[in-house]
Motif scaffolding. Structure first.
Motif, PDB file in Angstrom:
ATOM      1  N   GLU A 146      51.469  38.146  36.102  1.00 38.37           N
ATOM      2  CA  GLU A 146      50.628  37.544  35.069  1.00 38.37           C
ATOM      3  C   GLU A 146      49.716  36.513  35.715  1.00 38.37           C
ATOM      4  O   GLU A 146      50.069  35.353  35.865  1.00 38.37           O
ATOM      5  N   ASN A 147      48.545  36.954  36.112  1.00 40.65           N
ATOM      6  CA  ASN A 147      47.597  36.031  36.735  1.00 40.65           C
ATOM      7  C   ASN A 147      46.186  36.570  36.541  1.00 40.65           C
ATOM      8  O   ASN A 147      45.984  37.641  35.974  1.00 40.65           O
ATOM      9  N   THR A 148      45.219  35.824  37.010  1.00 45.72           N
ATOM     10  CA  THR A 148      43.831  36.188  36.772  1.00 45.72           C
ATOM     11  C   THR A 148      43.440  37.497  37.441  1.00 45.72           C
ATOM     12  O   THR A 148      42.682  38.287  36.874  1.00 45.72           O
ATOM     13  N   VAL A 149      43.928  37.750  38.643  1.00 47.08           N
ATOM     14  CA  VAL A 149      43.606  39.004  39.339  1.00 47.08           C
ATOM     15  C   VAL A 149      44.088  40.191  38.521  1.00 47.08           C
ATOM     16  O   VAL A 149      43.368  41.174  38.317  1.00 47.08           O
ATOM     17  N   GLU A 150      45.326  40.110  38.020  1.00 47.55           N
ATOM     18  CA  GLU A 150      45.883  41.198  37.227  1.00 47.55           C
ATOM     19  C   GLU A 150      45.122  41.358  35.920  1.00 47.55           C
ATOM     20  O   GLU A 150      44.867  42.483  35.466  1.00 47.55           O
ATOM     21  N   LEU A 151      44.711  40.257  35.316  1.00 50.36           N
ATOM     22  CA  LEU A 151      43.953  40.322  34.074  1.00 50.36           C
ATOM     23  C   LEU A 151      42.604  41.009  34.293  1.00 50.36           C
ATOM     24  O   LEU A 151      42.199  41.871  33.502  1.00 50.36           O
ATOM     25  N   VAL A 152      41.908  40.646  35.365  1.00 53.95           N
ATOM     26  CA  VAL A 152      40.627  41.284  35.685  1.00 53.95           C
ATOM     27  C   VAL A 152      40.829  42.778  35.940  1.00 53.95           C
ATOM     28  O   VAL A 152      40.036  43.616  35.486  1.00 53.95           O
ATOM     29  N   ARG A 153      41.889  43.131  36.663  1.00 53.65           N
ATOM     30  CA  ARG A 153      42.179  44.541  36.936  1.00 53.65           C
ATOM     31  C   ARG A 153      42.403  45.316  35.639  1.00 53.65           C
ATOM     32  O   ARG A 153      41.872  46.419  35.447  1.00 53.65           O
TER      33      ARG A 153
END
Length: 307
Positions: A146-153
């Motif tokens: 749960e982090n920004t990289v995963e959210l963007v992906r």
């Protein structure tokens, strides 16, 4: 209106509103004139036999949303009637935010995405989104999954647009480390794309009371020093006081879109709610960094009372 007339008014209303019969059809069924049917429908409304309510399926309170938008001069505001528990509230706000992005984002946009626990609930409800670039606005905060990289992906997987992640921490120990990370080719490309962002979805971190990944990631002594400077909230790493003014202190160590570029984004939508976030959201509104807000109805009422 006597009981017999009440019964007749209720029968006419049932046929009209539930059976979808026209006034002429009802008149023929009941051996009445069309004028009598119209009078009975009016009487049913006046007597409270028929009550008409307008409810949005998403749980958005239209009247409260409009009050919130007009009071603070926002471009858009959505006040959502949500559950009291935090996890369910985040999912409900995430669903409404996902629907909003599906409505407003176009193929001509460049979508900037920051981090927040409520933002992390958006992808599960995001079924359609115009194909456009998706750019990470802040370094990594949160857990591995749960982090920004995963959210963007996850967002770019829905819309099929090119993703520009930032594989770096949100806040680093010193300015030298920050400069070194910003010069890395992949990170530098993402940071340069911040100048092209046309719509952004962001979270609002609260520092008083504490409810912020950035706040939690800092040493206790540094938190205290920043709180002593009046920090109330944080948006994409920009620290804000209660009046919405920018508080210096971490900008040289943040891997994130700077305040001056965030101000240039034509539309920034903040998503978040709960009692711990109300004063922080008010600070964000006062800062002028955000143009739209998706929040819960209780927080919306408190914002109106505070502001």
């Amino acid at each position: 209106m006597g009981p017999e007339r009440q019964m007749l008014a209720a029968l006419v209303a049932t046929k009209h509103y539930f059976e979808k019969r026209t006034k002429s059809q009802i008149a023929e069924d009941l051996a009445l004139s069309r004028f009598q049917v119209a009078r009975l429908l009016d009487a049913a409304h006046a007597a409270g036999i028929v009550r008409i309510t307008v409810e949005l399926p998403s749980g958005v309170d239209a009247g409260l949303s409009d009050r919130l938008r007009r009071h603070f001069g926002l471009k858009r505001a959505l006040a959502v009637v949500t559950a009291d528990d935090a996890a369910t509230r985040r999912r409900q706000l995430g669903k409404v935010a996902a629907e909003l992005l599906g409505d407003v984002v176009t193929e001509d946009d460049c979508l900037g995405v920051a981090w927040g626990r409520t933002l992390g609930s958006i992808p599960e409800s995001l079924t359609e989104l115009a194909t456009c670039p998706v750019v990470q606005l802040t370094g990594v905060a949160g857990s591995v999954s749960e982090n920004t990289v995963e959210l963007v992906r996850q967002v770019s997987a829905v819309n099929g647009g090119p993703a520009s992640p930032i594989y770096a921490p949100f806040v680093v120990a010193d300015t030298t480390t920050a400069r070194g990370l910003r010069s890395q080719p992949g990170i530098a490309r993402a940071l340069e794309l911040h100048r092209t962002v046309t719509r952004a979805v962001v979270g609002v971190g609260s520092w008083d009371p504490p409810d912020s990944k950035m706040h939690d990631s800092l040493p206790v002594e540094e938190r205290r020093a920043l709180l002593a400077k009046g920090v109330q909230a944080e948006v994409c790493g920009t620290l804000l006081n209660v009046q919405g003014g920018v508080v210096s202190g971490l900008e040289d160590r943040c891997i994130a879109i700077p305040a001056e570029l965030l101000r240039q984004v034509p539309e920034v939508i903040a998503v978040g709610g709960g009692a711990t976030k109300t004063k922080a959201m008010l600070a964000a509104i006062r800062s002028g960094l955000i143009h739209g807000l998706v929040t819960d109805a209780t927080a919306a009422e408190e914002l109106l009372a505070l502001g």
